[in-house]
Every structure is written in C-alpha cells, then in structure tokens.
Design an enzyme around this catalytic site. Sequence first.
Site, PDB file in Angstrom:
ATOM      1  CB  CYS A   2      -0.909   0.002   1.225  1.00 41.44           C
ATOM      2  SG  CYS A   2      -1.918  -1.480   1.382  1.00 41.44           S
ATOM      3  NE  ARG A  27       4.452   1.387  -1.467  1.00 42.49           N
ATOM      4  CZ  ARG A  27       5.617   0.798  -1.249  1.00 42.49           C
ATOM      5  NH1 ARG A  27       6.639   1.086  -2.017  1.00 42.49           N
ATOM      6  NH2 ARG A  27       5.763  -0.072  -0.282  1.00 42.49           N
ATOM      7  CD1 TRP A  75      -2.408  -4.806  -4.733  1.00 42.80           C
ATOM      8  CD2 TRP A  75      -2.037  -6.081  -2.932  1.00 42.80           C
ATOM      9  NE1 TRP A  75      -2.253  -6.111  -5.155  1.00 42.80           N
ATOM     10  CE2 TRP A  75      -2.027  -6.919  -4.073  1.00 42.80           C
ATOM     11  CE3 TRP A  75      -1.821  -6.673  -1.683  1.00 42.80           C
ATOM     12  CZ2 TRP A  75      -1.821  -8.282  -4.013  1.00 42.80           C
ATOM     13  CZ3 TRP A  75      -1.614  -8.041  -1.612  1.00 42.80           C
ATOM     14  CH2 TRP A  75      -1.607  -8.828  -2.772  1.00 42.80           C
ATOM     15  CG  ASN A 101       2.261  -1.537   3.377  1.00 43.15           C
ATOM     16  OD1 ASN A 101       1.695  -2.542   2.975  1.00 43.15           O
ATOM     17  ND2 ASN A 101       3.459  -1.181   2.938  1.00 43.15           N
ATOM     18  N   GLY A 102       0.497  -3.740   5.374  1.00 45.19           N
ATOM     19  CA  GLY A 102       0.931  -4.985   5.982  1.00 45.19           C
ATOM     20  C   GLY A 102      -0.229  -5.812   6.475  1.00 45.19           C
ATOM     21  CD  GLU A 484      10.920 -10.841 -16.558  1.00 43.97           C
ATOM     22  OE1 GLU A 484      10.577  -9.655 -16.455  1.00 43.97           O
ATOM     23  OE2 GLU A 484      10.763 -11.672 -15.640  1.00 43.97           O
ATOM     24  CE  LYS A 488       8.382  -7.475 -16.896  1.00 40.25           C
ATOM     25  NZ  LYS A 488       8.337  -8.396 -15.754  1.00 40.25           N
ATOM     26  CD  GLU A 491       4.497  -9.108 -14.067  1.00 36.18           C
ATOM     27  OE1 GLU A 491       4.890  -9.064 -12.893  1.00 36.18           O
ATOM     28  OE2 GLU A 491       5.170  -8.652 -15.008  1.00 36.18           O
ATOM     29  CG  HIS A 507      10.884 -34.625 -22.372  1.00 36.59           C
ATOM     30  ND1 HIS A 507      11.189 -35.967 -22.308  1.00 36.59           N
ATOM     31  CD2 HIS A 507      11.993 -34.029 -22.879  1.00 36.59           C
ATOM     32  CE1 HIS A 507      12.418 -36.181 -22.723  1.00 36.59           C
ATOM     33  NE2 HIS A 507      12.933 -35.014 -23.081  1.00 36.59           N
ATOM     34  CE  LYS A 610       8.310  -1.618  -9.430  1.00 38.77           C
ATOM     35  NZ  LYS A 610       8.543  -2.289 -10.722  1.00 38.77           N
TER      36      LYS A 610
END
Length: 615
Positions: A2, A27, A75, A101-102, A484, A488, A491, A507, A610
């Site tokens: 947050c 955030r 968040w 935050n947390g 990666e 992306k 996301e 396989h 973030k």
Amino acid sequence: MCGIVGYVGARSALEVVMAGLKRLEYRGYDSAGVAVLADGGLASAKRAGKLVNLEKELAERPLPAGTTGIGHTRWATHGGPTDANAHPHLDNAGRVAVVHNGIIENFAVLRAELAERGHELASETDTEVVAHLLAEEYSATADLAEAMRLVCRRLEGAFTLVAAHADAPDVVVGARRNSPLVVGVGDGEAFLASDVAAFIAHTRDAIELGQDQVVELRREGVTVTDFDGSPAEVRAFHVDWDVSAAEKGGYDYFMLKEIAEQPKAVADTLLGRVDPSGSLTLDEVRIGAAELREVDKVVIVACGTAFHAGLIAKYAIEHWTRIPCEVELASEFRYRDPILDGRSLVIAISQSGETMDTLMALRHAREQGSKVLAICNTNGSTIPRESDAVLYTHAGPEVAVASTKAFLTQLVACYLVALYLGQVRGTKWGDEIRAVVRDLSRISGEVERVLETMEPVRELARSLADHDTVLFLGRHVGYPVALEGALKLKELAYMHAEGFAAGELKHGPIALIEKDLPVVVVVPSPRGRSVLHDKIVSNIQEIRARGARTIVIADEDDDTVVPYADHLIRIPATPTLLQPLVATVPLQVFACELAAARGNEVDQPRNLAKSVTVE
C-alpha cells in the site's frame, strides 16, 4: 504494497497528501482515502477504486483546510476493495485516523477483545483494530507517540502504521515493523511515506526508519524511538534523483519510459565498479576475502522477475567461479528446511529491498549462520541493512508494476557479483574479468540499438491482441528469458503465457502446439555454444511443422533461422551469458504493446502491486 503519506507543516495537507498518493498509486489502487486535522476535529474521505474516485468525491464534498494530514492507496489484503474497507480507519468517536500497510496477524484476538469492551467496528480489515486501540491508549497517556508504542508492542505481523489524532493537531506518528516507511525532513515541515517519491517534490533529505521504530513528526523536527521508548539511531540520506525521474516525461506509460531508460540504468549500474588497479569493487562488503574463498555453495533467493534474474545468474556464477549455485523462490525457501551453514553464501535480490518473502528468507539464512549479499535498487531499505554485503543497482525509481529496468540492472549486478567471486577465489584472471566488464560496458549501446528497432515488434503485438495464448521457448540463459517474457504477458495482457526450456518440448509441451499458435523462441548466438543453437533451430522446425506461428529472436547476422521464422526479431550479437540483457527488451515492448492493444492498464495491472511487503 500500500501507499502511505503523512504530512505536518504549513502547506495544505490535502494537496501534499493527494500529490504524494498520485506518485504512490502504483503500490495499490483498490481504494484510496485521506484524513485532515482541522478546526479542532478530524475530517476524512475514502472511496473504493482508483485515486480518481477519491478526487471526484473531494471535488463534490471538499474537506476543511488543514496543515496536518494522512493518506493511503490500498492493495487489498483483509477485506475486499470497498468504501468501508478503504483507509483511513477511525475510532468510534472519529478522533483517531490510521492508515496501514501490511498484515496484523493477531487482529482477530484483538478485535474480539475490543468487541467485549463495547467497541463497534465497521469494516472487515485488520487495520481498524489499531484505531480503536490507539484511542484507548491515548485517552490514558495524552501522548500519541507513546500510545503508538504501547499498541505496537501488542501487534503481531508485518506493518507500517501512520496515525493522527484530533487532540494533537500538529502531530503525525508512524511505526514500522517489516514494512517500509521513510521520513522526509523539510524546512518547518516533515513527511512520512512508503517511498521517497511521495515527497521528492518538497525535499530530498530523508531518514529511513529501522525495524520496530516509532517516529513523531512535528513542524520543528522528528523524534525516533524504539517500541520500548528508548531513543533510536537513525540513518539519514540524501536522495540523488529529482521529481522528474518519477514522472512520465511525455511517454504514455511509466513502463514505456522505464524501458527507454534501460541503457542509462545499465550504464549507471556499471559505474565505479572497477578501481584504479583494475579490481572489481562492490558497494558495501562486510564479508572477508578469506570467508568468500571458503564458500562451498551459493543460494539465490528472489521472487517474480528477480527470480528470473537469479536463474540467469546461476549460469554465470557456476561458469565463472565453479561454485554450485541453487536458485530458490523466496516464498518457498524457509518452509522446505534448506541445507545451509557458515560456508553458504545467500544472494537476496529485491528491487525495493522490502519484499517480505525475500526478507524472511534472508533472516532464515542468517539464523543458519550463512552470509548474505543483497542486490537492491533502494538505498537504505531493509534487505540491504540486514545483509553482510550489498551491491546497489542504479535503475532510479521504477513506478510501473511490471519490472523492466530493474530486471536488466539486476542482471548486470549478478554478473558483477559472479565476477567478484571469481576474482576473490582466483578462478578468473584480471584480464578475463576486464574483458567481461568491457563486454558489459558495450551492452548499454546495444540495448539502445534494440530500442531503435522496435516498431515491427509493436505492430506484431497489436496483431495478436485477439489471441488467448502465447508460448515462449529458450535454452541455457534463454530459458529464464522465456520465463520472463511469459510473466510479462501474464502480468500485463492477462493472457495464458508459458515459458518452457526448449529441450523439454518433446516431453509434454509440444502437445499444446496447434495451428497459428504464437510461439516466441529465444535463439542462442551461433558463435557461442553452437550445439545450443543447432538444437533450438531443430525445435523451431518441430513447432513450425505443426502449424505454429514462429516469432524468433536471434542475432542480427544469424541467417540460419530465416527459413523457419514467420516473424524475425533481430538483436545485436553478444556473448552467450550476456545475451539476456538484449533478448529481454523486445519481450518487454511486446507485452506492453499487446496489453495496450487489449485496453488494459499497463502501469497498474489488476490484482498486482509494485512492492509485495506481505507474505
């Protein structure tokens, strides 16, 4: 995760706080709220959704003017993103406001105790219990900082708390445990925030709060104590970037700006790494050369994109130092009882330096007697402070949730660490190290060249906006690049995207190949390990024979792939181990453009924030 802002001074608190929240919305953007102390009382407003919803509310129903205030972008953790769950949270009398935050792990017990004492809680959050507890303690102490210390000693979990009380109109108090909080010190004013970006327009002088500390902000200065009330040592620092570095600078998205900043970020991360004698130096090393020579295992812990940087680092560390290297997801690390001892070196990679899973993995490693080296982009954050050695990347602020320049600079830092270990242990001669550093120093220009040729990649991305799936293949260091690239796309474009080691194709994953399925293939340079190149060309032929649409990333002079590529993306020829620094860039642009073509929020993808400061 947050975003938190607090202010005490002579300016309009609402203007300062709202401007800070705009810079911190990356955030968290599930809800937002503010509280201002004015006219002997406390006024607040909060709305679910993005900050624009709060701005609309304030335009329709303005808050009274005041010079002390706090704010929050959320968040969601406890409770859904609703108006009632948005911060700030107040006590029943409306005299205390708290943002958080947390996660407070013992909130259920505390909530039950409050209910027994007649408190009525209006939200589903763990945060609201703090407002009620603070109100009780303040009524007994008439000292907001002391009330915060008393409350914090009862809380379990990870938290940053910022509070204001109507009876203390010129005071804001903050507390920190396992979650970031930084103080900005101005002339007759002070700021609190999750990130210096919130107050960089007003001051570059800052103080990083340490673990289990409480800070009291007044116009005349700040006071920092431990949770037990004893004076605390503080670490002051000066921020070396300005407000323009955190603004879009004419780009449509922060992500585009940050992709474009990568050449400079890579160059900056390399600056000053070689001393006049030709030896590599890191930023802060509190591990002796003798201890490093005794290391018999390297373990890298990281999350998300940083984990992919660690996977690439493994190839370099083992090749250059001959030390066995493991790469672990930090979120799994301490729960599987890893084998560590005093001869293990743990490398913790985190852009923010506050990633909770990585921090807890670091602490577990130190409990086992291992030395820890941090790779981080945020000076003074928790992970570097708790490590035995640090190599700071110099990416500058990264605002977009999807990491770009942080990833490339983490790669550069990983290469430097590998070379440093090779130097200390004598597995690389000085001239060999200098040759690799010269190759690295050229990468900045090569990344610039890649960026200049991205228009066909953008066109390709737009043409795939209606597809549901994209697969990515790579070998050797190209495999983490494939991971990666897939991350992306997940996301940003909310598409099914998977990265595979190309050798694993037969396989199982080859069953996914069907007509017109886009498959991105990262091709190793034919100059390096030619066997890798030949094998992946065979993989391209296999998937193309089954109707896939092949998108091939290959060296600019590699003509052997031309017959098998439906779309060819050229990159400068680089040494095999360093190729990820140029091969990743087209995948960043590809994901960004495809997300935009699908109408998605590029900088603020759904459900993500973030900096993940909770486990």
